[in-house]
Design a protein around this motif. Structure first.
Motif, PDB file in Angstrom:
ATOM      1  N   GLN A  16      -1.654   0.727   3.155  1.00  0.00           N
ATOM      2  CA  GLN A  16      -2.537  -0.361   3.532  1.00  0.00           C
ATOM      3  C   GLN A  16      -4.003   0.028   3.324  1.00  0.00           C
ATOM      4  O   GLN A  16      -4.831  -0.819   2.942  1.00  0.00           O
ATOM      5  N   ALA A  17      -4.338   1.291   3.540  1.00  0.00           N
ATOM      6  CA  ALA A  17      -5.702   1.758   3.296  1.00  0.00           C
ATOM      7  C   ALA A  17      -6.048   1.645   1.804  1.00  0.00           C
ATOM      8  O   ALA A  17      -7.181   1.283   1.443  1.00  0.00           O
ATOM      9  N   ILE A  18      -5.073   1.941   0.950  1.00  0.00           N
ATOM     10  CA  ILE A  18      -5.301   1.782  -0.488  1.00  0.00           C
ATOM     11  C   ILE A  18      -5.538   0.313  -0.824  1.00  0.00           C
ATOM     12  O   ILE A  18      -6.432  -0.033  -1.607  1.00  0.00           O
ATOM     13  N   VAL A  19      -4.734  -0.575  -0.223  1.00  0.00           N
ATOM     14  CA  VAL A  19      -4.894  -2.006  -0.464  1.00  0.00           C
ATOM     15  C   VAL A  19      -6.274  -2.479  -0.019  1.00  0.00           C
ATOM     16  O   VAL A  19      -6.939  -3.274  -0.705  1.00  0.00           O
ATOM     17  N   ASN A  20      -6.733  -1.985   1.120  1.00  0.00           N
ATOM     18  CA  ASN A  20      -8.061  -2.377   1.609  1.00  0.00           C
ATOM     19  C   ASN A  20      -9.151  -1.949   0.628  1.00  0.00           C
ATOM     20  O   ASN A  20     -10.109  -2.699   0.379  1.00  0.00           O
ATOM     21  N   ASP A  21      -9.011  -0.752   0.068  1.00  0.00           N
ATOM     22  CA  ASP A  21     -10.005  -0.281  -0.909  1.00  0.00           C
ATOM     23  C   ASP A  21      -9.951  -1.113  -2.188  1.00  0.00           C
ATOM     24  O   ASP A  21     -10.987  -1.362  -2.817  1.00  0.00           O
ATOM     25  N   ILE A  22      -8.751  -1.538  -2.581  1.00  0.00           N
ATOM     26  CA  ILE A  22      -8.627  -2.390  -3.767  1.00  0.00           C
ATOM     27  C   ILE A  22      -9.344  -3.716  -3.543  1.00  0.00           C
ATOM     28  O   ILE A  22     -10.059  -4.216  -4.416  1.00  0.00           O
TER      29      ILE A  22
END
Length: 355
Positions: free
Chosen positions: A230-236
């Motif tokens: 989810q942290a990766i998705v937020n950065d995307i």
């Protein structure tokens, strides 16, 4: 007194009459013989000869024309026969093609049904997506591996497909760049990949334009930990597509971040336009990506940068590429296909409705 014998002025005797008749006969014979021995005028004979020769020449010419017409008719008849045979052969090929196409459609329908039946429900995915559903998974693209790298092109061209629209968004505000239709699609593709990462795998996600950025809380995340994904998705979602494309720097960052990865996935739309300050690349008058003072860069130069980057820093692992459309970059599909094919990966250019 003696009597005088009377003398007549004209005395015609029998001999005179005979002589005159004989003379007339002789005259007739002479005239007839003269006419029989007299030849026709030579000019008349020559005229008749010329007319006969002209008539013969005309007859020969007509005979030649008749022969040519007969040959032409024979050739035309033969050509018509060949054409009929070709038409018959083409009709047979057309029938065979239609039958093969029908059989292939049936096979594809069976495969799609099998994939839809075997696929897991989307609600079990660690990343929730807004899309058309699991039934539109791409055949041929599968996220697999234990150590997976994902690279997301975040250059300015990723905002739109047409160059004029890309330029407008490039000079526009940040919100306009982020709302670009191709960029929205890029984010959905990246999330689609994250949602398909195997549970026992590790993943590292990098965005790149003129520089490279590692996304998420840590360089390498576990697919089991939903908060890490989810942290990766937020950065995307926070990325802003801008600047040029430095593929060399992105590959170099991926290798240093995840040295032992066994699968690489790349989301991009075209060939790179920039190159890191490295040795070994020979600049020319029309291709100077190292100095950075070129206002435009042609397709041949971009192809050279692409090939150089792959040869120098690309990891030797199966490389799968999702190539989104871009106006004015005709060399990209072939070069990316060669890269994927040489590594045992897959290059796809999906329909606009996916994912």
């Amino acid at each position: 007194m003696q009597k005088r014998r009377t003398e007549e002025g004209f005395n015609l005797s029998f001999l005179d009459v005979m002589a005159c008749g004989l003379g007339a006969v002789l005259m007739i014979l002479i005239v007839v013989k003269f006419q029989a021995s007299t030849d026709a005028p030579s000019t008349e004979i020559e005229r008749l000869k010329h007319e006969l020769a002209a008539t013969q020449q005309q007859a020969q010419s007509l005979q030649k024309k008749v022969s040519i017409a007969q040959q032409s008719f024979a050739q035309t008849d033969a050509q018509n026969s060949d054409t009929q045979q070709q038409i018959a052969a083409l009709e047979l090929v057309q029938q065979a093609t239609k039958q093969a196409l029908s059989e292939q459609r049936a096979v594809v329908a069976d495969l799609e049904s099998a994939v839809a039946a075997a696929a897991p429900l989307q609600v079990d995915d660690p990343i929730q997506l807004q899309g058309t559903g699991e039934e539109n998974y791409l055949l041929g693209l599968k996220v697999e591996g234990r150590r997976i790298g994902i690279m997301i092109d975040a250059s300015a061209s990723m905002t739109d497909e047409q160059l004029i629209q890309i330029i407008r968004r490039k000079i526009g505000p940040t919100a306009q760049k982020q709302q670009g239709p191709k960029w929205q699609r890029t984010k959905r593709v990246a999330k689609w990949m994250l949602a398909r990462v195997p549970k026992n795998a590790q993943v590292s996600v990098i965005s790149f334009n003129s520089s490279a950025q590692v996304l998420g809380n840590r360089p390498v995340s576990s697919a089991k930990v939903q908060s890490s994904l989810q942290a990766i998705v937020n950065d995307i979602d926070a990325l802003v597509p801008h600047n040029g494309t430095n593929l060399y720097g992105a590959l170099q960052t991926m290798r240093s971040t995840f040295a032992d990865l066994d699968a690489l996935y790349i989301i991009t739309d075209g060939l790179p336009t920039m190159l890191s300050a490295v040795q070994g690349f020979r600049e020319t008058k029309t291709c100077k990506p190292l100095t950075g003072n070129m206002k435009t860069i042609d397709g041949d130069c971009r192809a050279r940068i692409h090939q150089f980057s792959i040869a120098q820093v690309a990891p030797k692992v199966p490389t799968h590429i999702v190539l989104l459309p871009l106006e004015g970059d005709p060399l990209a599909p072939a070069l990316y296909w060669n890269w994927a094919n040489n590594t045992g990966g897959t290059m796809i250019s999906p329909a606009r409705s996916w994912p």
